[in-house]
Design an enzyme around this catalytic site. Structure first.
Site, PDB file in Angstrom:
ATOM      1  N   GLY A  88       0.838  -1.203   0.000  1.00 55.21           N
ATOM      2  CA  GLY A  88       0.000   0.000   0.000  1.00 55.21           C
ATOM      3  C   GLY A  88       0.860   1.235   0.000  1.00 55.21           C
ATOM      4  CB  CYS A 118       5.335  -4.275   0.425  1.00 51.28           C
ATOM      5  SG  CYS A 118       6.160  -2.700   0.219  1.00 51.28           S
ATOM      6  CE1 TYR A 119       1.314   1.290   5.360  1.00 49.00           C
ATOM      7  CE2 TYR A 119      -0.380  -0.388   5.658  1.00 49.00           C
ATOM      8  CZ  TYR A 119       0.162   0.846   5.975  1.00 49.00           C
ATOM      9  OH  TYR A 119      -0.437   1.616   6.933  1.00 49.00           O
ATOM     10  CG  HIS A 139       5.785  -5.667  -4.171  1.00 48.93           C
ATOM     11  ND1 HIS A 139       4.457  -5.494  -3.877  1.00 48.93           N
ATOM     12  CD2 HIS A 139       6.420  -4.578  -3.690  1.00 48.93           C
ATOM     13  CE1 HIS A 139       4.279  -4.348  -3.266  1.00 48.93           C
ATOM     14  NE2 HIS A 139       5.450  -3.763  -3.122  1.00 48.93           N
ATOM     15  CD  GLU A 144       2.710  -8.383  -5.057  1.00 46.24           C
ATOM     16  OE1 GLU A 144       3.592  -9.031  -4.480  1.00 46.24           O
ATOM     17  OE2 GLU A 144       2.352  -7.261  -4.682  1.00 46.24           O
ATOM     18  CG  ASP A 158     -16.749  -8.175 -20.338  1.00 46.19           C
ATOM     19  OD1 ASP A 158     -15.886  -9.037 -20.535  1.00 46.19           O
ATOM     20  OD2 ASP A 158     -16.496  -7.016 -19.980  1.00 46.19           O
ATOM     21  CE  LYS A 190     -12.419  -8.067 -21.286  1.00 40.85           C
ATOM     22  NZ  LYS A 190     -13.614  -7.229 -21.355  1.00 40.85           N
TER      23      LYS A 190
END
Ligand code: XMP
Length: 517
Positions: A55, A82-83, A172, A174, A230, A372
């Site tokens: 964050g 992290c945060y 991070h 990810e 969609d 998506k």
């Protein structure tokens, strides 16, 4: 019951990426804002593990977001990133301070000890590449923790409390710039939290069909179909669940690409046998836009009339009980996010969000749990052709906002449709369509002089746009080869009467936007 991972959001730009990475491991994940999490909400959600996101705030500041204590008393493994690491440390009795040794970008950590998070990936004594983005750092461990990794800027870059199964990293894991990040995440989800890999699109489809049948009963559903990914997936999924209780309405404003309206009708009415009302409103919209040049005015006229026509068609059907919408998970997250707020309107993107209230109708949103890329996989699973599941995004007002700074005439619309079709055809032939996020031609309000044969021409200039992007929020222009650009330019100038100059747009977003108006 699906095993679930809860991701608590502290406003990081990449929180959604954590959720997607978890789902790529076939484990279901959801994001909740930090200030909505309570012991009761945890019991309801029933996660097998919790991840605290990064964050933008600083835990050193008094007003900064804090991880709720319930997260630690709930009894499942927790991973702070992290945060997330910093707020975890503070709440558990450690210390975090501002650092002069900030780390942004590529960094290296030394693995000082083994732990379950590193199992089979990193060993004691290794030096490993990670991605860092932090100003503050942990300076004192909370009781029960030990350090397992250190970088130059963070002596406590990876820490563990084995007994409580709490893990926290400054880097991070990810993002793809931490090359082994995905394996570490898998260790957390599968080995430490013990999740089964039971989240698959196949399983989702079965569950969604049951849920739709249960929600709709013997009611009738109406669905606006645009031919985009969609709404197409919603239509086919609903049709598989409730057959003829579904009616799709395709309001054709006439600003679709060449042959696109026919493709929509063929695919859904002829191949899928879906009840489809095709309302050709092209003359109506064309007349409404006579003399209109301002892009926001064009958007407004198209948006409001689109809704009116849709409502009218729904009324003619004799009423429906449900309106189906292709709301996706990022829309849901955005609407509950703690960081979403009012921002400057750059372009008023047309959406039909107000319809359910106006029509006094219940909503059915079968894709609201999906990202998506998962929607595309579901479309594939439902038998939709690649040309729909992999289709580039297309703006609601269509080609009307690509005839720049001048009135829309039949002539201009035809010129643009032809040039756009050639460009997309060349992209398909070169096998580049799937690499590009969006590609289109813009007709410029400029005439230029040229020589065609022995005579002078004075025709339109157009520009080609092609970009790569993850979500349309930022974008890079696509680097075509000179040969490709030459060939598209030759074809457009030779085959489209009315264009004698082709340019290529090399602007990224920001500072540009994807569309030109
Ligand atoms: P911009 O131009 O804002 O585009 O960078 C980001 C994405 O949004 C699409 N776009 C629209 N979509 N109605 C829509 O439904 C609109 O008025 C509109 N304007 C832009 C654009 O094509 C890109 O995918």
């Amino acid at each position: 019951m699906l095993d679930r991972i809860l991701i608590i959001d502290f406003g990081s730009q990449v929180t959604q990426l954590i959720a997607r990475r978890v789902r790529e491991n076939e484990v279901y994940s959801e994001i909740q804002p930090f200030n909505k999490v309570t012991f009761e909400s945890l019991i309801t959600f029933n996660p097998k593990g919790i991840i605290l996101s990064g964050g933008p705030a600083s835990v050193v500041e008094i007003q900064s977001p804090r991880v709720p204590q319930a997260v630690f008393s709930y009894g499942v493994p927790v991973l702070g990133i992290c945060y997330g690491q910093q707020t975890m440390c503070i709440e558990l009795g450690g210390k975090v301070e501002k650092s002069n040794n900030r780390e942004f970008g590529r960094a290296f950590i030394d693995i000082t000890d083994s732990c379950a998070l590193f199992d089979g990936v990193w060993n004691k004594g290794d030096r490993e590449q990670v991605w860092m983005s932090h100003g503050d750092r942990v300076t004192q461990l909370p009781p029960g923790f030990r350090v397992v990794g250190a970088s130059e800027g963070s002596p406590f870059a990876a820490i563990v409390d084995d007994a409580r199964r709490f893990y926290a990293v400054q880097f991070h894991l990810e993002v793809s710039h931490t090359p082994h990040g995905i394996q570490l995440l898998r260790n957390f989800i599968c080995n430490i939290a013990g999740c089964q890999n039971n989240w698959t699109i196949h399983a989702f489809k079965k569950k969604a069909i049951d849920a739709i049948r249960h929600q709709v009963g013997s009611g009738r559903v109406i669905c606006g179909l645009s031919g985009g990914v969609d709404s197409s997936v919603v239509a086919v999924l609903l049709h598989e669940a409730i057959g003829d209780q579904l009616t799709c309405v395709f309001v054709d404003h006439g600003f679709m690409r060449q042959n696109e309206a026919n493709q929509v009708i063929n695919t859904f009415r002829d191949c899928f046998n879906i009840k489809l009302i095709h309302r050709d409103a092209s003359k109506f919209f064309f007349n409404k836009l006579i003399g209109k040049i301002d892009p926001e005015e064009k958007r407004k006229i198209i948006g409001t009339n689109f809704i009116k026509i849709f409502e009218n068609e729904a009324r003619k059907l004799g009423g429906a009980d449900f309106l189906a919408q292709g709301t996706l998970y990022p829309d849901v997250i955005e609407s509950i996010s703690t960081t979403s707020g009012s921002s400057v309107t750059i372009k008023s993107h047309h959406n039909v969000g107000g319809l359910p209230d106006r029509m006094n109708i219940k909503l059915i949103e079968p894709l609201r749990e999906l990202f998506k890329d998962e929607v595309r996989t579901l479309g594939h699973e439902l038998g939709l052709p690649d040309k729909i599941t992999k289709r580039h995004p297309f703006p609601g007002p269509g080609l009307a906002i690509r005839i720049l700074g001048q009135e829309i005439t039949k002539d201009r619309l035809n010129i643009l449709k032809k040039a756009d079709a050639i460009y997309l055809d060349e992209i398909q032939n070169a096998n580049l369509y799937d690499e590009i996020w969006q590609a289109f031609v813009v007709l410029l309000p400029v005439h230029t002089v040229g020589v065609m044969g022995d005579s002078r021409s004075y025709d339109y200039a157009c520009t080609l746009r092609a970009i790569t992007s993850i979500d349309g929020m930022t974008a890079d222009f696509y680097h075509f080869s000179n040969e490709f650009l030459t060939s598209v330019s030759n074809r457009i100038i030779n085959e489209v009467n009315g264009i004698n100059r082709v340019t290529y747009d090399i602007t990224s977003k920001p500072p540009g936007t994807i569309e030109w108006e």
